[in-house]
Each structure stands twice: as C-alpha cells, then as structure tokens.
Scaffold this active site. Sequence first.
Site, PDB file in Angstrom:
ATOM      1  N   ASP A  13      73.515 -14.062  42.048  1.00  0.00           N
ATOM      2  CA  ASP A  13      74.424 -15.214  42.133  1.00  0.00           C
ATOM      3  C   ASP A  13      75.621 -14.968  43.040  1.00  0.00           C
ATOM      4  O   ASP A  13      76.688 -15.551  42.836  1.00  0.00           O
ATOM      5  CB  ASP A  13      74.925 -15.634  40.728  1.00  0.00           C
ATOM      6  CG  ASP A  13      73.775 -15.884  39.776  1.00  0.00           C
ATOM      7  OD1 ASP A  13      72.783 -16.467  40.212  1.00  0.00           O
ATOM      8  OD2 ASP A  13      73.886 -15.485  38.599  1.00  0.00           O
ATOM      9  N   LYS A  16      73.834 -15.760  48.038  1.00  0.00           N
ATOM     10  CA  LYS A  16      72.933 -15.307  49.119  1.00  0.00           C
ATOM     11  C   LYS A  16      72.290 -16.469  49.870  1.00  0.00           C
ATOM     12  O   LYS A  16      72.148 -16.415  51.084  1.00  0.00           O
ATOM     13  CB  LYS A  16      71.799 -14.439  48.547  1.00  0.00           C
ATOM     14  CG  LYS A  16      72.235 -13.081  48.089  1.00  0.00           C
ATOM     15  CD  LYS A  16      71.084 -12.311  47.508  1.00  0.00           C
ATOM     16  CE  LYS A  16      70.524 -12.882  46.234  1.00  0.00           C
ATOM     17  NZ  LYS A  16      71.412 -12.874  45.073  1.00  0.00           N
ATOM     18  N   GLY A  40      67.798 -18.470  42.295  1.00  0.00           N
ATOM     19  CA  GLY A  40      68.306 -19.829  42.520  1.00  0.00           C
ATOM     20  C   GLY A  40      69.151 -19.799  43.770  1.00  0.00           C
ATOM     21  O   GLY A  40      70.293 -19.373  43.732  1.00  0.00           O
ATOM     22  N   HIS A  41      68.572 -20.193  44.894  1.00  0.00           N
ATOM     23  CA  HIS A  41      69.282 -20.103  46.171  1.00  0.00           C
ATOM     24  C   HIS A  41      69.687 -21.499  46.639  1.00  0.00           C
ATOM     25  O   HIS A  41      68.851 -22.326  46.966  1.00  0.00           O
ATOM     26  CB  HIS A  41      68.406 -19.389  47.213  1.00  0.00           C
ATOM     27  CG  HIS A  41      68.165 -17.949  46.863  1.00  0.00           C
ATOM     28  ND1 HIS A  41      67.330 -17.117  47.560  1.00  0.00           N
ATOM     29  CD2 HIS A  41      68.689 -17.181  45.877  1.00  0.00           C
ATOM     30  CE1 HIS A  41      67.344 -15.912  46.999  1.00  0.00           C
ATOM     31  NE2 HIS A  41      68.154 -15.933  45.976  1.00  0.00           N
ATOM     32  N   GLN A 221      68.106 -11.839  43.463  1.00  0.00           N
ATOM     33  CA  GLN A 221      68.947 -11.180  42.451  1.00  0.00           C
ATOM     34  C   GLN A 221      69.923 -10.199  43.145  1.00  0.00           C
ATOM     35  O   GLN A 221      70.346 -10.482  44.251  1.00  0.00           O
ATOM     36  CB  GLN A 221      68.088 -10.487  41.380  1.00  0.00           C
ATOM     37  CG  GLN A 221      67.315 -11.453  40.487  1.00  0.00           C
ATOM     38  CD  GLN A 221      66.000 -11.929  41.070  1.00  0.00           C
ATOM     39  OE1 GLN A 221      65.273 -11.174  41.661  1.00  0.00           O
ATOM     40  NE2 GLN A 221      65.687 -13.197  40.894  1.00  0.00           N
TER      41      GLN A 221
END
Length: 410
Positions: A13, A16, A40-41, A221
């Site tokens: 988080d 990225k 989750g990008h 991650q």
Amino acid sequence: MKKIAVIGAQWGDEGKGKIVNYFSKNYDWVARFSGGSNAGHTIFFKDKKYVNHLLPSISLETQSKGYLGSGMVIDLVQMGKELSTLEKDFQGISARFYLDLQASLVLPWNKQEDEFFESQRSEPVGTTKRGIGPAYTDKTSREGLRVYDLLDINRLKIKLSELYSMKKKLYGQAITSSDMQVYDELMEGFNFIKSLKVNLMTSIELYHMLDTQSILFEGAQGVMLDIDCGTYPFVTSSTCTAHGVNSFGLSVTELDEVYAVVKAYTTRVGEGPFPTEDSSDKGTILREKGLEFGATTGRPRRTGWLDLPSLRYAILKSKITKLVLTKADVLNGFDEVKICTHYEIDNNNQDIPYSTKDFSIAKPVYVNLKGWHDLKDKTFEEYLLFIEKNLGIKVEFVSYGPKTDEIFKR
Ligand code: IMP
C-alpha cells in the site's frame, strides 16, 4: 534495453500503482512477477480512477503491454472483471495483456481453504481471503494447475476430480464446490478472457524481445510481507522483493534500477508486528488524512511513523537503489514529525533487524523533526536529507497526491 523494478519497501500500500503508472509510459512492457488479486493498484487517467488487483499497471496513454508472469497466481474470473472495466473506456485494451502459460491458477477451492485456515488459526494472518496462500500451497506441493492445463480438457477433468477427492478428505465441509463446478468456473473465465483477445505467452519469448524492448517489473505488496524475509508468518505467500525477476530468467543485478516506493509514514493492513505503530490520535489523523483503507478489502489500515531500520533491511534484502517517497502531503501541518532511527532489542541498540523475532520485540527509538506546512518548506527538504543520510540512497521522486502528475523529481 532498459530494465527496472518498482517494488514496495514496507507492508504494501505504498502507492506503487501510481508510481508504476507514472514510469510506464516510457516502457514497452509492465510485468508482474508475483502475487495475485490480493494486490490493489490504483491508477488515474484523466481524473478517472481505476483499481487493478491482477492486471499490471500499464500506461493508458501509450501502447505499453502488460505481462502476467509465471510467479503469479491467477483468478481468471477476477481478471475478466478487470478487463471488462478497462474495455468500457479503452476498447480493445485486453489484447495488450499477455498471460504466462506457466502462471498458476487460483481455484475456487483455494478461497474456501483461505477462509477455513483463517477460521482455524488462533492467531489469524488477516489475509485478503482471495485464496492466495492456498494457491501457492498447491503450487509448492505440486498439486496446482497452471494456465496451460486449461488447454487439455480431458487431462484437466481427471486432475480436478483427483484434487476434489483429496481436498474433500483434507478439509471436509470447508470444500463447497464440486469438481464440475470448478471446471465450469475455470472454463468460463478462460473462454471470456480469450474472447477479449488476451494473449498466451512464455517468458522465454519475452526474454528474447528484451534486447530491443524495455521492461518495468511491477512488484506487489512490500518487502516486509515477503514470504522469506517478511514478518513471517504475518506475510503473503510470494516473493515481494525484486529478486522475483528470476522467473523471467533475469537476475536483480541485471536491472538498471530497483526503485522502492516508500510512504512518508508507515501503514500495515492485517495482523503482525509493526514497531512504529501509533495507536494514539496522531495515528488516527494519519489514517483519516491519508485515506488509509485497503484497496482490496476496505479494511482500515494500521498507521505509524517512518521506520528506518526496516527500510535498511528492505534495501539490503531487495538490492534497492533509489527511493520514491509517496503521500508526503499527508504529513503537511504536523508541528513535529517522528522518524524511527533504530530499534532497541533486548536492551541493545540495533540499526538493522536481523530476524523476524527482532521485529516482534523491537522498541522504536525516535527523533522528532520539525514539521512543515508546504512541501516547498525548508523543513521538508531537511526531512528528505535526513532520510537519505540515514539510508545511504537517494529519494529521487516525491509524490504528493493520487493523480499521476502529482509528483516531482529532485
Ligand atoms: P494474503 O496475501 O491475502 O494471503 O494476505 C496475507 C497478508 O498480506 C495479510 O496481512 C494481508 O493484509 C497482506 N496483504 C496482501 N496483499 C496486500 C496488499 O496488496 N497490500 C497490503 N497488504 C497486503
């Protein structure tokens, strides 16, 4: 041609997606080497927000291509959903994605196992329940299915029936889908992505292209969630360091740069050690100002201060060469900003943690730096210089908002 990796150096988080997206317009390929839909990008295009979990963060401005590598675990239904969302605004974009034939599949059973394992643990990991750990377990126990298994239907049916009876014996009622239901879901997902013209490929074919085409490897991650060097067992089940490029036939030392994305403070979602966690009002301010809620699960993130010992550890473990600092603006307005310079472990000062145990018993030792109101203030530059001096590498970029252009190079 140029090869770089962009990875997270904390507990994920770090932002990225935005940074990869900022760089990606200059690269032919954006490739993911690990993880699955647990990531989750978030990226923006002309003020519109897109959250991808599985798809690499390719540039929406250029014709860059996305590669889903063999180290990933693929949920085909989720992949189809993400492609459909992008197709609404970028018709034909699916044909810019390439799926490695050797990538592992996440089966519906893996999600049921993820729920089951978490419910049985006295200390749950706090997983995203996307079936990630069990899919990697199937892979390492050699029971897993890969994308190419979907090309031989007779063999696939035999394999699924074997797996079903094995899993039923092991996990009983936790397994709620039959082998035929799993077959139908897999084939529906596979046929759908094929109908969108997603390409199937191997990393050797890609390897040969890298003489003339550039590539950006997008980590998922963060180093502290890495299966080997993270805060085990409170980690994800894959490689989060840049060493994950080995599945492409490359060594991390062949990369031109390993950028680590680092938030100006620290967050963690899920359980496990977090030495600089701040449970006071200040931590709440960080959560609220930073909108620290998981992009995958919506869970509130735990918040705390920048942790230099864990960053030193991440730099060593992942051969990080440069830093990109994100969410610097969230710290605007604090009179003082805390930075952890070292840990006290068993009454000794330690600059770098040596083991997982160190992380769980470490007491953070802080310095208080003068805060800033605006990122142009001298005190913000002093904060950056302090970080650089302590870590020995440069903060090359500073990001101060979610939009792709809210970033400056130093
Ligand atoms: P899993 O990857 O779903 O098995 O979850 C294992 C641990 O990694 C949990 O603490 C999750 O919250 C954490 N995790 C997995 N993916 C991400 C991510 O993209 N960002 C932050 N934490 C993550």
